[in-house]
Design a protein around this motif. Structure first.
Motif, PDB file in Angstrom:
ATOM      1  N   ALA A   1     -10.120  12.120 -34.181  1.00  0.00           N
ATOM      2  CA  ALA A   1      -9.704  12.849 -33.295  1.00  0.00           C
ATOM      3  C   ALA A   1      -9.944  14.284 -33.527  1.00  0.00           C
ATOM      4  O   ALA A   1      -9.225  15.367 -33.193  1.00  0.00           O
ATOM      5  CB  ALA A   1      -7.981  12.993 -33.304  1.00  0.00           C
ATOM      6  N   LEU A   2     -11.213  14.473 -33.626  1.00  0.00           N
ATOM      7  CA  LEU A   2     -11.869  15.681 -33.776  1.00  0.00           C
ATOM      8  C   LEU A   2     -11.619  16.714 -32.635  1.00  0.00           C
ATOM      9  O   LEU A   2     -11.281  17.850 -32.490  1.00  0.00           O
ATOM     10  CB  LEU A   2     -13.280  15.779 -33.974  1.00  0.00           C
ATOM     11  CG  LEU A   2     -13.775  15.557 -35.411  1.00  0.00           C
ATOM     12  CD1 LEU A   2     -15.342  15.360 -35.363  1.00  0.00           C
ATOM     13  CD2 LEU A   2     -13.487  16.592 -36.366  1.00  0.00           C
ATOM     14  N   HIS A   3     -11.749  15.983 -31.334  1.00  0.00           N
ATOM     15  CA  HIS A   3     -11.847  16.920 -29.940  1.00  0.00           C
ATOM     16  C   HIS A   3     -10.898  15.773 -28.996  1.00  0.00           C
ATOM     17  O   HIS A   3     -11.258  15.856 -27.976  1.00  0.00           O
ATOM     18  CB  HIS A   3     -12.926  17.437 -29.507  1.00  0.00           C
ATOM     19  CG  HIS A   3     -14.253  16.246 -29.295  1.00  0.00           C
ATOM     20  ND1 HIS A   3     -14.252  15.722 -27.903  1.00  0.00           N
ATOM     21  CD2 HIS A   3     -15.031  15.818 -30.125  1.00  0.00           C
ATOM     22  CE1 HIS A   3     -15.372  14.848 -28.058  1.00  0.00           C
ATOM     23  NE2 HIS A   3     -15.765  14.903 -29.321  1.00  0.00           N
ATOM     24  N   GLY A   4     -10.145  15.245 -29.379  1.00  0.00           N
ATOM     25  CA  GLY A   4      -9.405  14.093 -28.698  1.00  0.00           C
ATOM     26  C   GLY A   4      -9.098  12.958 -29.536  1.00  0.00           C
ATOM     27  O   GLY A   4      -9.813  12.569 -29.992  1.00  0.00           O
ATOM     28  N   VAL A   5      -8.105  12.332 -29.077  1.00  0.00           N
ATOM     29  CA  VAL A   5      -7.809  10.980 -29.739  1.00  0.00           C
ATOM     30  C   VAL A   5      -9.281  10.075 -29.183  1.00  0.00           C
ATOM     31  O   VAL A   5      -9.518   9.722 -28.127  1.00  0.00           O
ATOM     32  CB  VAL A   5      -6.587  10.327 -29.221  1.00  0.00           C
ATOM     33  CG1 VAL A   5      -6.365   8.891 -29.842  1.00  0.00           C
ATOM     34  CG2 VAL A   5      -5.564  11.265 -29.474  1.00  0.00           C
ATOM     35  N   ALA A   6      -9.645   9.420 -30.139  1.00  0.00           N
ATOM     36  CA  ALA A   6     -11.119   8.854 -29.916  1.00  0.00           C
ATOM     37  C   ALA A   6     -11.056   7.159 -30.416  1.00  0.00           C
ATOM     38  O   ALA A   6     -10.080   6.702 -31.229  1.00  0.00           O
ATOM     39  CB  ALA A   6     -12.236   9.433 -30.449  1.00  0.00           C
ATOM     40  N   TYR A   7     -11.860   6.456 -29.701  1.00  0.00           N
ATOM     41  CA  TYR A   7     -12.070   5.028 -30.335  1.00  0.00           C
ATOM     42  C   TYR A   7     -13.655   4.685 -30.151  1.00  0.00           C
ATOM     43  O   TYR A   7     -14.233   5.176 -29.299  1.00  0.00           O
ATOM     44  CB  TYR A   7     -11.049   4.180 -29.369  1.00  0.00           C
ATOM     45  CG  TYR A   7     -11.741   2.673 -29.308  1.00  0.00           C
ATOM     46  CD1 TYR A   7     -11.100   1.890 -30.614  1.00  0.00           C
ATOM     47  CD2 TYR A   7     -12.474   2.026 -28.616  1.00  0.00           C
ATOM     48  CE1 TYR A   7     -11.614   0.606 -30.684  1.00  0.00           C
ATOM     49  CE2 TYR A   7     -12.766   0.728 -28.514  1.00  0.00           C
ATOM     50  CZ  TYR A   7     -12.167   0.030 -29.867  1.00  0.00           C
ATOM     51  OH  TYR A   7     -12.730  -1.189 -29.948  1.00  0.00           O
ATOM     52  N   SER A   8     -13.881   4.053 -31.425  1.00  0.00           N
ATOM     53  CA  SER A   8     -15.258   3.580 -31.285  1.00  0.00           C
ATOM     54  C   SER A   8     -15.552   2.235 -31.433  1.00  0.00           C
ATOM     55  O   SER A   8     -14.904   1.394 -32.486  1.00  0.00           O
ATOM     56  CB  SER A   8     -15.932   4.504 -32.264  1.00  0.00           C
ATOM     57  OG  SER A   8     -17.370   3.847 -32.448  1.00  0.00           O
ATOM     58  N   LEU A   9     -16.532   1.667 -30.708  1.00  0.00           N
ATOM     59  CA  LEU A   9     -16.436   0.111 -30.805  1.00  0.00           C
ATOM     60  C   LEU A   9     -17.513  -0.205 -32.323  1.00  0.00           C
ATOM     61  O   LEU A   9     -17.340  -1.236 -32.663  1.00  0.00           O
ATOM     62  CB  LEU A   9     -17.346  -0.426 -29.833  1.00  0.00           C
ATOM     63  CG  LEU A   9     -16.734  -0.534 -28.298  1.00  0.00           C
ATOM     64  CD1 LEU A   9     -17.932  -0.695 -27.433  1.00  0.00           C
ATOM     65  CD2 LEU A   9     -15.624  -1.321 -28.288  1.00  0.00           C
ATOM     66  N   ARG A  10     -17.998   0.851 -32.790  1.00  0.00           N
ATOM     67  CA  ARG A  10     -18.663   0.472 -34.122  1.00  0.00           C
ATOM     68  C   ARG A  10     -18.124   0.353 -35.291  1.00  0.00           C
ATOM     69  O   ARG A  10     -18.583  -0.214 -36.354  1.00  0.00           O
ATOM     70  CB  ARG A  10     -19.725   1.722 -34.135  1.00  0.00           C
ATOM     71  CG  ARG A  10     -21.041   1.885 -33.100  1.00  0.00           C
ATOM     72  CD  ARG A  10     -21.704   2.990 -33.184  1.00  0.00           C
ATOM     73  NE  ARG A  10     -21.003   4.258 -33.138  1.00  0.00           N
ATOM     74  CZ  ARG A  10     -21.653   5.165 -33.273  1.00  0.00           C
ATOM     75  NH1 ARG A  10     -22.766   5.474 -33.687  1.00  0.00           N
ATOM     76  NH2 ARG A  10     -20.968   6.486 -33.280  1.00  0.00           N
ATOM     77  N   VAL A  11     -17.138   1.044 -35.277  1.00  0.00           N
ATOM     78  CA  VAL A  11     -16.091   1.000 -36.653  1.00  0.00           C
ATOM     79  C   VAL A  11     -14.524   0.360 -36.199  1.00  0.00           C
ATOM     80  O   VAL A  11     -14.360   0.535 -34.932  1.00  0.00           O
ATOM     81  CB  VAL A  11     -16.080   2.244 -37.131  1.00  0.00           C
ATOM     82  CG1 VAL A  11     -17.410   2.873 -37.611  1.00  0.00           C
ATOM     83  CG2 VAL A  11     -15.505   3.441 -36.151  1.00  0.00           C
ATOM     84  N   THR A  12     -14.039  -0.070 -37.025  1.00  0.00           N
ATOM     85  CA  THR A  12     -12.639  -0.473 -37.031  1.00  0.00           C
ATOM     86  C   THR A  12     -11.883   0.664 -37.360  1.00  0.00           C
ATOM     87  O   THR A  12     -11.743   1.287 -38.249  1.00  0.00           O
ATOM     88  CB  THR A  12     -12.287  -1.837 -37.889  1.00  0.00           C
ATOM     89  OG1 THR A  12     -13.234  -2.589 -37.869  1.00  0.00           O
ATOM     90  CG2 THR A  12     -11.062  -2.212 -37.880  1.00  0.00           C
ATOM     91  N   GLN A  13     -10.983   1.006 -36.223  1.00  0.00           N
ATOM     92  CA  GLN A  13     -10.028   2.042 -36.505  1.00  0.00           C
ATOM     93  C   GLN A  13      -8.690   1.740 -35.980  1.00  0.00           C
ATOM     94  O   GLN A  13      -8.529   0.666 -35.423  1.00  0.00           O
ATOM     95  CB  GLN A  13     -10.580   3.121 -35.349  1.00  0.00           C
ATOM     96  CG  GLN A  13     -12.105   3.674 -35.775  1.00  0.00           C
ATOM     97  CD  GLN A  13     -12.560   4.995 -34.949  1.00  0.00           C
ATOM     98  OE1 GLN A  13     -12.070   5.180 -33.904  1.00  0.00           O
ATOM     99  NE2 GLN A  13     -13.622   5.692 -35.305  1.00  0.00           N
ATOM    100  N   GLY A  14      -7.905   2.648 -36.227  1.00  0.00           N
ATOM    101  CA  GLY A  14      -6.599   2.372 -35.792  1.00  0.00           C
ATOM    102  C   GLY A  14      -6.150   2.662 -34.284  1.00  0.00           C
ATOM    103  O   GLY A  14      -4.867   2.045 -33.779  1.00  0.00           O
TER     104      GLY A  14
END
Length: 215
Positions: free
Chosen positions: A83-96
């Protein structure tokens, strides 16, 4: 506009699934666990919970993708969200965080070094927090811990991650970090009003492997 945005989030929450949490009152087993009793001090609840874990269960909690412990009614938890500059999601890593439900996206602010250039501490304070909690309440998150802000001092462009930071000024970086953390965690702008419950959890980074003076 801000009020309209907040109202929309609240309406979404009313129609969404419940987020994962421990001590579900629908599970009769949890009524007997001291760690589920909110009237007890946090330290006592933690001691009780840890005392019930096996060695293997303790080890399973030492990674960012913490496993569930069904026998105690504890769901899996993902410590890694961005969430550096907004709540984010990336397909490359498993995130919450997941944008696969009612909420399909979140506000993306400019890169941190540009936002910091506004010198507007009230703006820094308002980034991320409310949206992060809304996504969790909508049942689209396995965690509420965000690896942000990046508070490293930008010393050398060869590092390659300077855009993630507030820049080279320690004073600005310090003020940015304080405002960001207070905002995301649900404290007041002036601080000192947090209490025991976090809106979300901030994680200032990086302690190692950042822009060091001596390469």
């Amino acid at each position: 506009l801000y009020l309209i945005h907040l109202t929309s989030l609240l309406l979404i929450l009313a129609e969404s699934t419940q987020p994962p949490f421990s001590c579900d009152i629908s599970d009769p087993r949890t009524k007997s666990y001291p760690f589920c009793k909110t009237t007890l001090p946090i330290t006592q609840r933690v001691q009780d919970l840890v005392s019930r874990l096996t060695l293997d269960e303790k080890i399973s909690q030492l990674v960012n993708s913490a496993s569930s412990i069904p026998r105690l009614g504890i769901p899996a938890y993902q410590w890694w969200s961005e969430a550096l500059h907004g709540v984010a999601y990336s397909l490359r890593v498993t995130q919450g965080i997941r944008f696969n439900g009612t909420i399909q996206s979140a506000t993306s602010f400019p890169q941190v070094i540009l936002t910091a250039a506004s010198f507007d501490a009230h703006l820094w304070y308002r980034i991320v927090g409310i949206e992060a909690r809304a996504i969790y309440n909508a049942g689209q998150a396995m965690g509420m811990t965000f690896w942000a802000p990046n508070i490293n001092i930008y010393r050398d462009p060869r590092w390659g991650r300077g855009q993630e930071t507030p820049g080279e000024d320690p004073l600005v970086s310090g003020k940015y970090a304080v405002s960001f953390v207070r905002g995301i965690q649900g404290d007041s702008f002036e601080g000192g009003k947090l209490g025991q419950h976090l809106q979300a959890s901030a994680c200032c980074k990086h302690f190692t492997a950042y822009d060091l003076d001596n390469w």
